[in-house]
Design an enzyme around this catalytic site. Structure first.
Site, mmCIF file in Angstrom:
data_model
loop_
_atom_site.group_PDB
_atom_site.id
_atom_site.type_symbol
_atom_site.label_atom_id
_atom_site.label_comp_id
_atom_site.label_asym_id
_atom_site.label_seq_id
_atom_site.Cartn_x
_atom_site.Cartn_y
_atom_site.Cartn_z
ATOM 1 N N HIS A 99 0.994 -1.098 0.025
ATOM 2 C CA HIS A 99 0.079 -0.062 -0.166
ATOM 3 C C HIS A 99 0.762 1.223 0.130
ATOM 4 O O HIS A 99 1.123 1.856 0.949
ATOM 5 C CB HIS A 99 -1.074 -0.041 1.268
ATOM 6 C CG HIS A 99 -2.267 -0.711 0.952
ATOM 7 N ND1 HIS A 99 -3.160 -0.152 -0.154
ATOM 8 C CD2 HIS A 99 -2.803 -1.778 1.507
ATOM 9 C CE1 HIS A 99 -4.204 -1.140 -0.093
ATOM 10 N NE2 HIS A 99 -3.954 -1.950 0.785
ATOM 11 N N ASP A 104 -4.778 1.992 2.060
ATOM 12 C CA ASP A 104 -4.985 1.621 3.497
ATOM 13 C C ASP A 104 -5.515 2.492 4.324
ATOM 14 O O ASP A 104 -6.389 2.308 4.907
ATOM 15 C CB ASP A 104 -3.829 0.792 4.070
ATOM 16 C CG ASP A 104 -2.632 1.593 4.022
ATOM 17 O OD1 ASP A 104 -2.547 2.534 3.304
ATOM 18 O OD2 ASP A 104 -1.830 1.340 4.736
ATOM 19 N N HIS A 242 11.629 1.124 -26.427
ATOM 20 C CA HIS A 242 12.300 -0.356 -26.737
ATOM 21 C C HIS A 242 12.451 -0.608 -28.268
ATOM 22 O O HIS A 242 11.489 -0.216 -29.253
ATOM 23 C CB HIS A 242 10.940 -1.219 -26.493
ATOM 24 C CG HIS A 242 11.063 -1.469 -25.004
ATOM 25 N ND1 HIS A 242 10.249 -0.947 -24.038
ATOM 26 C CD2 HIS A 242 11.672 -2.423 -24.203
ATOM 27 C CE1 HIS A 242 10.462 -1.276 -22.873
ATOM 28 N NE2 HIS A 242 11.448 -2.177 -22.831
ATOM 29 N N TYR A 299 -8.825 8.322 -17.688
ATOM 30 C CA TYR A 299 -9.573 9.143 -16.673
ATOM 31 C C TYR A 299 -9.798 10.672 -17.045
ATOM 32 O O TYR A 299 -8.766 11.284 -17.662
ATOM 33 C CB TYR A 299 -8.739 9.116 -15.299
ATOM 34 C CG TYR A 299 -8.530 7.687 -14.816
ATOM 35 C CD1 TYR A 299 -9.077 6.731 -15.244
ATOM 36 C CD2 TYR A 299 -7.691 7.812 -13.589
ATOM 37 C CE1 TYR A 299 -8.868 5.618 -14.585
ATOM 38 C CE2 TYR A 299 -7.366 6.382 -12.830
ATOM 39 C CZ TYR A 299 -7.758 5.387 -13.509
ATOM 40 O OH TYR A 299 -7.776 4.279 -12.933
ATOM 41 N N GLU A 372 0.501 8.371 11.276
ATOM 42 C CA GLU A 372 -0.835 7.824 11.593
ATOM 43 C C GLU A 372 -1.813 8.781 12.541
ATOM 44 O O GLU A 372 -2.971 8.611 12.650
ATOM 45 C CB GLU A 372 -0.689 6.498 12.207
ATOM 46 C CG GLU A 372 -0.230 5.380 11.361
ATOM 47 C CD GLU A 372 -0.144 3.859 11.958
ATOM 48 O OE1 GLU A 372 0.224 3.918 13.151
ATOM 49 O OE2 GLU A 372 -0.417 2.833 11.349
#
Ligand SMILES: [Zn+2]
Ligand SMILES: [Zn+2]
Length: 396
Positions: A99, A104, A242, A299, A372
């Site tokens: 994550h 998360d 490439h 998007y 946190e």
């Protein structure tokens, strides 16, 4: 109602949830364990749960005791193919998956908000929908579109939609917000250059796609510097080249892959056309053919409703001690943009940068680490938005 105080009381659980999710990261559309976990937590709160909404998507529906608007709050669920190198003790238990974008924390903050709101179910006006979305990192066909196609924004129809992203570039605990275009349309493209191979000692008998690729790469930067109005943000990056197998063989084909980032649909359209014309034109001038392909379903630009966003900022400023900053747009992409095309709303950010705790590595880094302490702020803010926007004017 002091939702920050309430969020502080449940903070240990929010952190525990976040760590459990962090240990079990899953890649785009593979969020099986994660969606089981999320659905289980929502059910435990007495929230109605719909599973399999656009793949592994989960929708929770909390009907308040009083009438009002329908508010959707969204968290994305997927992790990234990154081998974790952070120093936390709850490191990823899945090899090569992490994550690393903080999804998360998005889930943990939203589950925290779900708990705060369900604690106030009887006084709550309107309905809150919790959208747990798969595959935001997928690019192209991200999880928002299949969720919308599966009816996530209908029945009941969503009036306002909000999403929160954790940000490594803003100070811990600081909210970042912007009305209008806040994130870019990320269009990926592929240029295939068809040359004519041969011996490296006799280039005049070949059409050298490696040499031509070099010209194309340089010329494409001219789209941004010479063809697009400089006041309009525009980035073009060729990130993959490439061709060839050996130093003395001129190959037949070269393949370039890149990304174009824009903040408005007109510039986006023009940029895509110019990339095509320049790549094909350069190849033709060296006698090669070229095929330019843009990925479909990219998007759209993430556009925050200016009026709604002003109100969001006012709500965030009522959180005791919260700093709310007007931010610049960023040229990353987000498929939250799809939800914003269905209902007005705001995608806002919560900073996690903290030098003392070593939370300095960017999102997507193997060392990405979150402070946190900010999670409770995120939970409180989401719950406050649901209450403020859900409550009808006369009941406020
Ligand atoms: Zn990401
Ligand atoms: Zn992300």
């Amino acid at each position: 109602m002091d939702l920050l105080a309430e969020a502080k009381r449940i903070e240990p659980d929010i952190v525990k949830t976040r760590r459990a999710l962090h240990r079990h990261p899953e890649l785009s559309y593979g969020e099986e364990w994660t969606s089981d976990f999320v659905a289980g937590e929502l059910k435990r709160l007495g929230i109605e749960v719909k599973r399999g909404v656009g793949g592994t998507g989960v929708v929770g529906i909390l009907k308040g005791g009083k009438g009002g608007k329908v508010i959707a709050l969204r968290a994305d669920m997927d992790a990234l193919p990154v081998q974790e190198l952070s120093d936390v003790e709850f490191r990823s238990e899945v090899d090569g998956v992490m994550h690393a974008c903080g999804h998360d924390t998005h889930m943990a903050m939203l589950l925290g908000a779900a708990r705060l709101l369900s604690d106030h179910k009887s006084e709550l006006c309107g309905t809150v929908k919790f959208l747990f979305q798969p595959a935001e990192e997928h690019g192209g066909r991200g999880g928002a579109l299949p969720m919308i196609e599966a009816g996530a924004m209908e029945g009941p129809k969503v009036d306002y939609v909000f999403g929160l992203h954790i940000s490594s570039t803003q100070k811990a605990g600081e909210f970042g917000i912007k009305g209008g275009a806040v994130m870019a349309a990320p269009d990926t493209f592929k240029v295939t250059i068809f040359g004519k191979g041969g011996h490296g000692s006799a280039p005049h008998e070949t059409v050298d796609p490696v040499y031509i690729a070099a010209h194309v790469i340089l010329a494409l930067q001219g789209v941004s510097s010479r063809m697009i109005d400089p006041v309009r943000p525009f980035v073009i990056t060729v990130g993959s080249v490439h061709s060839g197998t050996k130093e003395n063989i001129i190959p037949d084909i070269a393949l370039l892959q890149g990304t174009v980032r824009t903040l408005d649909e007109a510039t986006r359209k023009l940029a895509k056309r110019k990339v095509r014309e320049v790549a094909i034109g350069v190849c033709r001038s060296f006698n090669a053919d070229a095929k330019v392909e843009f990925e479909e379903d990219a998007y759209p630009v993430t556009v925050n409703d200016p009026k709604v966003t002003g109100r969001v900022a006012r709500v965030l400023r009522t959180i005791p001690g919260a700093k709310v900053k007007e931010m610049d747009a960023i040229l990353g992409g987000e498929d939250f943009s799809r939800f914003l095309r269905k209902a007005p709303g705001t995608f806002y950010f919560l900073g996690t940068m903290n030098r003392v705790k070593g939370c300095v590595h960017p999102n997507h880094s193997a060392k990405f680490k979150v402070d946190e302490d900010v999670l409770k702020l995120g939970s409180a803010s989401l719950a406050m938005l649901a209450i403020d926007f859900g409550t009808p004017r006369e009941a406020r």
